[in-house]
Design an enzyme around this catalytic site. Structure first.
Site, mmCIF file in Angstrom:
data_model
loop_
_atom_site.group_PDB
_atom_site.id
_atom_site.type_symbol
_atom_site.label_atom_id
_atom_site.label_comp_id
_atom_site.label_asym_id
_atom_site.label_seq_id
_atom_site.Cartn_x
_atom_site.Cartn_y
_atom_site.Cartn_z
ATOM 1 N N ASP A 1 0.865 -1.186 0.000
ATOM 2 C CA ASP A 1 0.000 0.000 0.000
ATOM 3 C C ASP A 1 0.898 1.232 0.000
ATOM 4 O O ASP A 1 1.695 1.417 0.912
ATOM 5 C CB ASP A 1 -0.876 -0.042 1.263
ATOM 6 C CG ASP A 1 -2.038 0.935 1.184
ATOM 7 O OD1 ASP A 1 -3.034 0.707 1.877
ATOM 8 O OD2 ASP A 1 -1.942 1.924 0.437
ATOM 9 N N ASP B 1 -3.171 2.404 -6.081
ATOM 10 C CA ASP B 1 -2.067 2.537 -5.128
ATOM 11 C C ASP B 1 -1.847 1.305 -4.259
ATOM 12 O O ASP B 1 -1.110 1.387 -3.285
ATOM 13 C CB ASP B 1 -2.275 3.762 -4.242
ATOM 14 C CG ASP B 1 -3.300 3.520 -3.152
ATOM 15 O OD1 ASP B 1 -4.219 2.715 -3.382
ATOM 16 O OD2 ASP B 1 -3.173 4.118 -2.074
ATOM 17 N N GLU B 2 -2.478 0.182 -4.579
ATOM 18 C CA GLU B 2 -2.186 -1.013 -3.784
ATOM 19 C C GLU B 2 -2.310 -2.283 -4.607
ATOM 20 O O GLU B 2 -3.002 -2.319 -5.626
ATOM 21 C CB GLU B 2 -3.057 -1.080 -2.536
ATOM 22 C CG GLU B 2 -4.536 -0.963 -2.755
ATOM 23 C CD GLU B 2 -5.281 -1.025 -1.419
ATOM 24 O OE1 GLU B 2 -5.640 -2.130 -0.997
ATOM 25 O OE2 GLU B 2 -5.492 0.033 -0.822
#
Length: 387
Positions: free
Chosen positions: A11, A126-127
């Site tokens: 993350d 974003d992860e």
DNA sequence: GCAAATGTCGCCGTTTGA
DNA sequence: CGGATCAAACGGCGACAT
């Protein structure tokens, strides 16, 4: 030859804000929030510094997408209305979102990790989850190598959780944020997981959290101890069984390394509430714009939609949707608009509106059978977020 | 008089065809 | 032949996530 599952969740730390800090390093250490519309671009000054907007300068209906940790310390958080955030941190810097930049850094960090561990499941910009099960390297060294690769490729920090399953990896990546590295085993359940609030479980949101609190259940440990009959009465057999499993750290979900999209949509919140009759011309133009952009997106990605739907949000924030399944898939703006208009005729238009959206579903490649997960047909590359 | 945009999934009621 | 039934598709909506 089967090894025990070993799953990582990576993350990125305050991702959008951190990308902006790469561009505007003079903002490091300051409260910065990301969100709102275009007009708050920083303005270059003659002395080669920049003038930044502040939260207090904002007027309108926007929300913040994210904020630096310095801004979060002032009470500012993702999803918060900007006007409300301005009351908490009027001097915090406000930057507009720049999705192109975030997609670019997203692709870079994912590609860097893929060179180390290719079995990656995308979870948005974003992860990611990574299946490390078949790699020989020791866990801590692997985690450090992944973090270093992300930093080398992007200049950004991430937090990583490694555990026997997705559930615990996801919880773990959040435990030592930012720049975290957390390795969890089943033996860590009582000491590190059970004290956490139930909301830390991915899938327990505001509603389920409230309902559990009403039963006196606030921590994961309390959920693990809860009477199964009680849970069944309040949540039904399926959800109760799931709650019991996740409270004990049990999660068998696989890492999914490719999938086809299910729907594509465009929506917009108006600057002021509009009325179907009084503002008919404005609404018509907005609908056309949404359909045009949706069609562009579909065509660029090579999909056609057999279902077209609309979404309306009224001034009181209540939401309705209408869907229409067509005889043949469509991808052009005109056909989407016709279908959307047919949907609009089935919805009450006597109240003021704040949002209009158009959605394309039941996607298929033109001239072929319906897209379905598991088929090779619509597989997405690593950078599926990119245009 | 306010809280964005995009997407997935599950549940449930209705429709439809067999 | 009307009715019961069952499964699949459709449609609406809520919950949840980033």
């Amino acid at each position: 030859m089967t090894s025990l599952p070993r799953i990582a969740h990576v993350d990125m730390d305050a991702f959008y804000a951190s990308v902006e800090l790469l561009r505007y390093p003079e903002l490091r250490g300051l409260p910065v929030a990301i969100g709102g519309r275009r007009e708050h671009e920083p303005v270059p000054l003659p002395d080669s510094t920049r003038r930044f907007a502040r939260l207090r300068d904002y007027t309108g209906r926007g929300v913040l997408t994210t904020a630096t940790y310095e801004a979060r310390a002032l009470g500012v958080s993702s999803g918060m209305g900007i006007m409300k955030a301005a009351l908490l941190a009027p001097d915090a810097v406000l930057l507009p979102v720049d999705f192109d930049a975030y997609r670019d850094h997203s692709r870079r960090f994912k590609e860097a990790i893929a060179k180390i561990a290719p079995r990656i499941e995308n979870r948005g910009i974003d992860e990611i989850f990574i299946d490390l099960s078949e790699l020989p390297e020791e866990t801590l060294a692997l985690a450090r190598r992944i973090k270093a690769a992300v930093r080398d490729a992007t200049g950004l920090s991430c937090s990583i959780g490694i555990a026997p399953n997705k559930l615990l990896a996801k919880i773990g990546s959040d435990l030592e944020k930012p720049d975290g590295l957390t390795i969890l085993g089943m033996a860590d359940l009582p000491g590190r997981i059970w004290p956490l609030p139930v909301r830390r479980i991915n899938g327990i949101g505001p509603k389920a959290g409230e309902r559990l609190a009403a039963l006196g259940i606030t921590t994961i440990g309390e959920l693990a101890q809860a009477d199964t009959t009680l849970l069944r009465e309040h949540f039904g057999a399926n959800q109760a069984a799931w709650l019991g499993e996740v409270a004990h750290g049990i999660d068998q979900r696989a890492v999914i390394t490719s999938s086809a999209p299910k729907s594509v949509s465009r929506e917009t919140t108006f600057e002021r509430d509009l009325h179907a009759r009084a503002d008919r011309a404005a609404l018509t133009e907005i609908l056309t714009t949404l359909c045009t952009r949706l069609a562009e997106d579909l065509q660029r990605k090579g999909w056609a939609a057999r279902t077209v739907g609309i979404k309306l949000r009224y001034a009181d924030f209540s939401t309705v949707t209408r869907d229409l399944t067509l005889a043949a898939p469509v991808a052009d703006a005109g056909a989407i608009r016709s279908a959307a208009t047919a949907c609009l005729r089935r919805v009450p238009l006597d109240r003021r509106l704040r949002l209009l959206g158009v959605r394309a579903g039941a996607l298929q490649r033109p001239g072929q059978d319906a897209a379905d997960a598991g088929e090779d047909q619509g597989e997405l590359p690593l950078d599926w977020d990119s245009p």
